[in-house]
Design an enzyme around this catalytic site. Structure first.
Site, mmCIF file in Angstrom:
data_model
loop_
_atom_site.group_PDB
_atom_site.id
_atom_site.type_symbol
_atom_site.label_atom_id
_atom_site.label_comp_id
_atom_site.label_asym_id
_atom_site.label_seq_id
_atom_site.Cartn_x
_atom_site.Cartn_y
_atom_site.Cartn_z
ATOM 1 N N SER A 161 0.805 -1.219 0.000
ATOM 2 C CA SER A 161 0.000 0.000 0.000
ATOM 3 C C SER A 161 0.837 1.268 0.000
ATOM 4 C CB SER A 161 -0.934 0.002 1.218
ATOM 5 O OG SER A 161 -1.772 -1.123 1.206
ATOM 6 N N HIS B 22 0.911 4.701 4.468
ATOM 7 C CA HIS B 22 0.171 5.311 3.370
ATOM 8 C C HIS B 22 0.598 6.761 3.156
ATOM 9 C CE1 HIS B 22 -3.430 2.261 3.468
ATOM 10 N NE2 HIS B 22 -2.245 1.686 3.361
#
Length: 294
Positions: A199, A245
């Site tokens: 991610s 992230h």
């Protein structure tokens, strides 16, 4: 792309690239006026040229090395513009299959700061010198939904970005973003927290794609809406590493900006120099956190 209210019929149907008719584009070759997509456009002193005009500009025959078709960021145009994206997906799937066969690999490959933390003796983790975890954790997935969502995102974002940047520059953005996400998670999260997944790198592709779309004057609303939805998920679930992230997103914006806005006369220096500077920041964060834990 949604039509805006009051738009003209011509705005609804952009021409397709003369080499890839299924790809709509608003860019035309400044010499022959043929429509060209980001994969086909070759940067020129004024506007962009198509591969045929570049090849034929100095006479017939193959284009010389200095005039070969280049991507917007200066990379070489290749026959398979998604090759490295396919390879990255293949590596992720291979590691996922290996983990399904041997579940203990998750503990061996995921990002762990220090286990056990002081006052116990360190037995494993980045703080104990296992810096490879910053890389291996980028390819670790445990649940099917996790790898499925990440690989779909990698395909949707990575393919077009690889075509626009070129292979080497695309890989630089991907890995720098993934490392930045891991380093920020290492710095801010609990040292015993187990972090893994692609991610961070994929959020970097989000950032670089937004920068590229702005550079090409494309409508940013679709990519920004998708990014906002992903950020809502990021901060809405406690099991998701928001540090990874955000770290990947910031690194993707910075390196992506350097890739598409670097001046042509010193393009590689600016592009790879920016990646090197971000890597120095990553190393600094990693060493600082290691000093805290040891």
């Amino acid at each position: 792309m949604n039509q805006e209210a009051g738009s003209t019929p011509e705005a609804q149907n952009l021409p397709g690239c003369y080499r890839h008719p299924d790809r709509e584009t608003g860019i035309r070759c400044t010499r022959c006026e043929r429509p060209i997509c980001p994969e086909c456009m070759v940067s020129a002193s004024v506007g962009f040229h198509c591969p045929e005009c570049v090849r034929d500009g100095g006479g017939g025959g193959p284009a010389p090395a200095a005039a070969r078709p280049r991507t917007l960021a200066g990379g070489t145009v290749t026959a398979d513009p998604r090759l490295f994206t396919k390879i990255l997906i293949g590596i992720n799937l291979a590691v996922f299959i290996a983990i399904r066969t041997n579940a203990s690999l998750v503990d061996d490959l995921s990002l762990v700061g220090a286990y056990q933390p002081p006052p116990f003796l360190l037995t494993e983790g980045v703080a104990d010198g296992q810096y490879y975890r910053l890389v291996t954790s980028m390819f670790v997935h445990e649940q099917i939904w996790h790898i499925g969502f990440n690989m779909l995102s990698l395909w949707w974002l990575g393919g077009p970005l690889e075509a626009a940047l070129g292979r080497a520059r695309y890989l630089a953005v991907y890995f720098v973003s993934g490392l930045a996400g891991g380093a920020l998670a290492y710095l801010l999260a609990s040292p015993t927290t187990q972090t893994f997944g692609a991610s961070g790198a994929i959020f970097g592709l989000f950032g670089a794609t937004a920068v590229l779309m702005r550079r090409l004057n494309y409508d940013l609303r679709p990519i920004m809406a998708l990014l906002v939805i992903n950020l809502i998920f990021t901060f809405g679930w406690s099991s998701i590493s928001w540090q990874a992230h955000i770290g990947g997103l910031v690194a993707g914006v910075v390196t992506g900006y350097a890739m598409v806005h670097a001046p042509r006369e010193r393009r590689s220096l600016v592009q790879y120099g920016t990646c090197a500077l971000v890597l120095l920041v990553i190393v600094g964060m990693t060493l600082f956190r290691t000093a805290q834990l040891t």
